[in-house]
Design a protein around this motif. Sequence first.
Motif, PDB file in Angstrom:
ATOM      1  N   ALA A   1      42.128  33.652  58.194  1.00  0.00           N
ATOM      2  CA  ALA A   1      42.733  33.361  56.896  1.00  0.00           C
ATOM      3  C   ALA A   1      42.380  34.447  55.879  1.00  0.00           C
ATOM      4  N   LEU A   2      41.123  34.851  55.856  1.00  0.00           N
ATOM      5  CA  LEU A   2      40.709  35.899  54.917  1.00  0.00           C
ATOM      6  C   LEU A   2      41.362  37.230  55.264  1.00  0.00           C
ATOM      7  N   GLY A   3      41.555  37.492  56.547  1.00  0.00           N
ATOM      8  CA  GLY A   3      42.233  38.712  56.986  1.00  0.00           C
ATOM      9  C   GLY A   3      43.664  38.787  56.492  1.00  0.00           C
ATOM     10  N   LYS A   4      44.283  37.628  56.298  1.00  0.00           N
ATOM     11  CA  LYS A   4      45.648  37.561  55.769  1.00  0.00           C
ATOM     12  C   LYS A   4      45.660  37.559  54.247  1.00  0.00           C
ATOM     13  N   GLY A   5      44.472  37.568  53.626  1.00  0.00           N
ATOM     14  CA  GLY A   5      44.394  37.563  52.168  1.00  0.00           C
ATOM     15  C   GLY A   5      44.437  36.172  51.555  1.00  0.00           C
ATOM     16  N   GLU A   6      44.311  35.137  52.377  1.00  0.00           N
ATOM     17  CA  GLU A   6      44.346  33.766  51.880  1.00  0.00           C
ATOM     18  C   GLU A   6      42.962  33.323  51.410  1.00  0.00           C
ATOM     19  N   LYS A   7      42.941  32.327  50.521  1.00  0.00           N
ATOM     20  CA  LYS A   7      41.682  31.698  50.104  1.00  0.00           C
ATOM     21  C   LYS A   7      41.406  30.531  51.035  1.00  0.00           C
ATOM     22  N   VAL A   8      40.132  30.273  51.279  1.00  0.00           N
ATOM     23  CA  VAL A   8      39.732  29.103  52.067  1.00  0.00           C
ATOM     24  C   VAL A   8      38.854  28.250  51.159  1.00  0.00           C
TER      25      VAL A   8
ATOM     26  N   PHE B   1      35.925  30.621  49.864  1.00  0.00           N
ATOM     27  CA  PHE B   1      35.848  31.989  50.364  1.00  0.00           C
ATOM     28  C   PHE B   1      37.117  32.690  49.903  1.00  0.00           C
ATOM     29  N   MET B   2      36.989  33.913  49.374  1.00  0.00           N
ATOM     30  CA  MET B   2      38.168  34.649  48.916  1.00  0.00           C
ATOM     31  C   MET B   2      37.963  36.143  49.125  1.00  0.00           C
ATOM     32  N   VAL B   3      39.077  36.870  49.195  1.00  0.00           N
ATOM     33  CA  VAL B   3      39.043  38.316  49.346  1.00  0.00           C
ATOM     34  C   VAL B   3      39.412  38.925  48.003  1.00  0.00           C
ATOM     35  N   THR B   4      38.612  39.890  47.548  1.00  0.00           N
ATOM     36  CA  THR B   4      38.930  40.615  46.323  1.00  0.00           C
ATOM     37  C   THR B   4      38.904  42.106  46.632  1.00  0.00           C
ATOM     38  N   LYS B   5      39.509  42.872  45.743  1.00  0.00           N
ATOM     39  CA  LYS B   5      39.544  44.322  45.923  1.00  0.00           C
ATOM     40  C   LYS B   5      38.472  44.961  45.059  1.00  0.00           C
ATOM     41  N   ARG B   6      37.763  45.878  45.640  1.00  0.00           N
ATOM     42  CA  ARG B   6      36.766  46.659  44.903  1.00  0.00           C
ATOM     43  C   ARG B   6      37.376  48.045  44.710  1.00  0.00           C
ATOM     44  N   ALA B   7      37.448  48.490  43.470  1.00  0.00           N
ATOM     45  CA  ALA B   7      38.061  49.776  43.154  1.00  0.00           C
ATOM     46  C   ALA B   7      37.217  50.930  43.679  1.00  0.00           C
ATOM     47  N   ALA B   8      37.883  52.068  43.864  1.00  0.00           N
ATOM     48  CA  ALA B   8      37.159  53.282  44.244  1.00  0.00           C
ATOM     49  C   ALA B   8      36.254  53.670  43.077  1.00  0.00           C
ATOM     50  N   ARG B   9      35.111  54.279  43.412  1.00  0.00           N
ATOM     51  CA  ARG B   9      34.180  54.662  42.358  1.00  0.00           C
ATOM     52  C   ARG B   9      33.344  55.836  42.822  1.00  0.00           C
TER      53      ARG B   9
ATOM     54  N   LYS C   1      38.358  46.090  50.447  1.00  0.00           N
ATOM     55  CA  LYS C   1      38.400  44.650  50.241  1.00  0.00           C
ATOM     56  C   LYS C   1      37.029  44.083  50.575  1.00  0.00           C
ATOM     57  N   ILE C   2      36.588  43.095  49.806  1.00  0.00           N
ATOM     58  CA  ILE C   2      35.317  42.432  50.077  1.00  0.00           C
ATOM     59  C   ILE C   2      35.518  40.925  50.074  1.00  0.00           C
ATOM     60  N   VAL C   3      34.641  40.215  50.753  1.00  0.00           N
ATOM     61  CA  VAL C   3      34.688  38.758  50.804  1.00  0.00           C
ATOM     62  C   VAL C   3      33.704  38.220  49.776  1.00  0.00           C
ATOM     63  N   LYS C   4      34.174  37.269  48.978  1.00  0.00           N
ATOM     64  CA  LYS C   4      33.307  36.604  48.009  1.00  0.00           C
ATOM     65  C   LYS C   4      33.263  35.126  48.331  1.00  0.00           C
TER      66      LYS C   4
END
Length: 93
Positions: A35-42, A50-58, A75-78
């Motif tokens: 589910a997280l691989g598809k970008g879905e929240k659980v 559990f959710m996937v968020t994007k971390r910007a380049a830095r 992408k990171i899992v939170k």
Amino acid sequence: MNKAELVSKMAEISGMTKASAEKALNAFIEAVGEALGKGEKVTLVGFGTFMVTKRAARKGRNPRTGEEIKIPARKIVKFKPGSNLESIVNKKK
């Protein structure tokens, strides 16, 4: 607690065998991962989300050399705990 200890505890609480508890845990991990691989929240009400968020380049620094490096976006899992889980963790003994 590691995975083997979690499986033992799950088997003890649920009354199922350790083999069945391990299958259930593995299925849970696989389902959440897909589910997280598809970008879905659980969301597990009372436990957490559990959710996937994007971390910007830095820009960062190499700790050995001090040289500046680019850290790519990813992408990171939170995990956000639910109210029931927070109350269990914060319960005073």
